[in-house]
Design an enzyme around this catalytic site. Structure first.
Site, short mmCIF file in Angstrom:
data_model
loop_
_atom_site.label_atom_id
_atom_site.label_comp_id
_atom_site.label_asym_id
_atom_site.label_seq_id
_atom_site.Cartn_x
_atom_site.Cartn_y
_atom_site.Cartn_z
N LYS A 36 99.41 76.02 16.91
CA LYS A 36 99.29 76.74 18.36
C LYS A 36 98.78 78.57 18.37
O LYS A 36 98.88 79.02 17.23
CB LYS A 36 100.71 77.42 19.15
CG LYS A 36 101.86 77.47 18.69
CD LYS A 36 103.24 77.26 19.05
CE LYS A 36 104.26 77.97 18.60
NZ LYS A 36 105.74 76.93 18.09
N TYR A 263 98.55 112.88 19.43
CA TYR A 263 99.46 113.18 20.40
C TYR A 263 101.24 112.77 20.74
O TYR A 263 101.58 112.87 20.02
CB TYR A 263 99.51 111.64 21.50
CG TYR A 263 97.92 111.33 22.04
CD1 TYR A 263 97.33 111.34 22.99
CD2 TYR A 263 97.31 110.04 21.26
CE1 TYR A 263 95.82 111.96 23.15
CE2 TYR A 263 95.77 109.63 22.00
CZ TYR A 263 95.10 109.78 22.79
OH TYR A 263 94.00 110.35 23.41
C1 LIG Z 1 106.18 76.83 17.23
C2 LIG Z 1 107.40 75.79 16.69
C3 LIG Z 1 107.45 75.51 15.18
C4 LIG Z 1 107.07 76.13 14.58
O1 LIG Z 1 107.73 77.78 13.75
P1 LIG Z 1 108.03 77.76 12.85
O2 LIG Z 1 108.94 78.61 12.97
O3 LIG Z 1 106.46 79.36 13.00
O4 LIG Z 1 107.53 77.54 11.72
C5 LIG Z 1 108.36 74.72 15.22
N1 LIG Z 1 109.06 73.07 16.01
C6 LIG Z 1 108.46 74.23 17.85
C7 LIG Z 1 109.09 72.96 18.52
C8 LIG Z 1 107.89 75.12 17.91
O5 LIG Z 1 107.34 75.34 19.02
#
Ligand SMILES: *Cc1c(COP(=O)(O)O)cnc(C)c1O
Length: 371
Positions: A36, A263
């Site tokens: 994702k 800054y």
């Molecule tokens: C993003 C996600 C994962 C993966 O999580 P990581 O900590 O990056 O391994 C697993 N299950 C769900 C439902 C997620 O949304």
């Protein structure tokens, strides 16, 4: 046009090696490689073929465009949506994208059941159980509802899942509680589920820390990119970072003691100093909150960021380096130089976030080169 001021490099061989390692570790459980958010900033389109070639059984996505990218590539892989879908997303998913969807309410179950009946097919779904994450899904107390879902026509239950809230925390007590609640529920569903149904619970942290309880499928994101989600545990040394971020020195100047840098005058030199300016800042995704906290590698030495990180410029103190720093010398923001290393986790800890945020920013804001 080449981008000279920053090099964000993503290693496909490292990504493939991480996935092969994880796949072997979790076998006979299957592996869902979570991609994702543009593969956590690493580039979905560039890496999805690598994930499949390295043995991913599933790719985890959130949006329809992500799924469409994978379908366009013609990859032979199952897709799992990692959140609840919207109605419009479901229509496209069923007819074009073949995403395996989560069912976490009677409303969605009925919707998909009707859609399946109307099309004369069974739509593959995963029942989402909330054991403590508190975001979505059926409560564990809704056993009768869940059993009803299992009996709906037009649906094929291919998975039952839950998600952990604190698998990366110091204390795994809650994770174990969630797991026990999930297993207890699955036990009561046993007679309602088809053979071969995949139970799945583990994200990266749980996959690494609770290997004995992995169920039939693990959903691993962070670990595939060679990063870990907290300081509470270490990754196995076989998992290597996939992304590195480098820049070059744009100028070095000697400034007297008592000079202010950047800054807001947030840093004043305590001694006569050599200050290098780098041609990157939060516009390139280097976190602004790293002022007076970040570390950059130059000549294999750790050099502190001094003063505010600007939109496109960051200043570092190179006074203590044994050799003269020159215009154009390499500066490593994340990755290795000589014996020294700066990890995504180290930077993330310094600005109280998670590696994913830095990965994402680096990947989104810059051109990425692939090895
Ligand atoms: C993003 C996600 C994962 C993966 O999580 P990581 O900590 O990056 O391994 C697993 N299950 C769900 C439902 C997620 O949304």
């Amino acid at each position: 046009m080449n981008q000279h001021h920053i090099q964000v490099t993503v290693s496909r061989p490292a990504f493939a090696a991480n996935i092969r390692y994880l796949r072997d570790q979790v076998a006979p459980a299957q592996l869902c490689v979570v991609m994702k958010a543009n593969a956590y900033g690493h580039g979905l389109e560039a890496l999805a073929p690598t994930a499949v070639a390295a043995g991913a059984h599933y790719i985890g996505i959130c949006t329809n465009p992500e799924a469409a990218t994978i379908r366009r590539l013609g990859l032979d892989v199952k897709l799992l949506r990692l959140r609840m879908a919207l109605p419009e997303e479901l229509e496209e998913s069923i007819d074009q994208l073949q995403i395996e969807e989560q069912v976490g309410s009677m409303e969605v179950a009925d919707y998909l059941s009707t859609a399946g009946i109307r099309r004369g097919k069974e739509i593959p779904v995963h029942i989402n159980i909330d054991t403590g994450m508190g975001r979505s899904g059926f409560f564990t107390t809704e056993l009768e509802q869940i059993q009803k879902v299992c009996r709906l026509p037009g649906l094929r239950i291919v998975g039952v899942m839950t998600h952990f809230a604190t698998a990366d925390g110091q204390d795994l007590a809650m994770t174990k509680k969630q797991l026990a609640a999930f297993n207890h529920l699955c036990h009561h569903l046993h007679d309602f589920l088809p053979d071969g149904v995949l139970t799945h619970t583990h994200n990266s942290a749980a996959t690494i820390r609770l290997p004995a309880q992995r169920n039939h499928l693990v959903r691993v994101g962070a670990a595939c990119y060679g990063v870990r989600t907290s300081q509470a545990f270490s990754n196995p040394s076989e998992l290597k970072p996939v992304m590195s971020v480098k820049t070059r020195v744009a100028q070095v100047r000697s400034v007297p003691a008592g000079s202010t840098i950047g800054y807001g005058n947030l840093y004043t030199t305590q001694r006569d100093s050599l200050i290098a300016s780098l041609p990157v800042g939060f516009g390139e995704g280097y976190p602004r909150s790293l002022f007076n906290k970040g570390i950059v590698l130059i000549h294999g030495h750790r050099c502190p960021v001094v003063g505010r990180v600007s939109l496109n410029i960051t200043t570092v103190d190179v006074t203590d380096l044994p050799q003269t720093v020159r215009w154009g010398d390499e500066a490593v923001l994340i990755g290795c130089q000589g014996q020294a290393e700066i990890t995504f986790e180290e930077l993330a800890d310094k600005f109280q976030s998670v590696h994913t945020e830095i990965n994402l920013m680096a990947g989104l804001m810059n051109q990425v080169s692939y090895l």
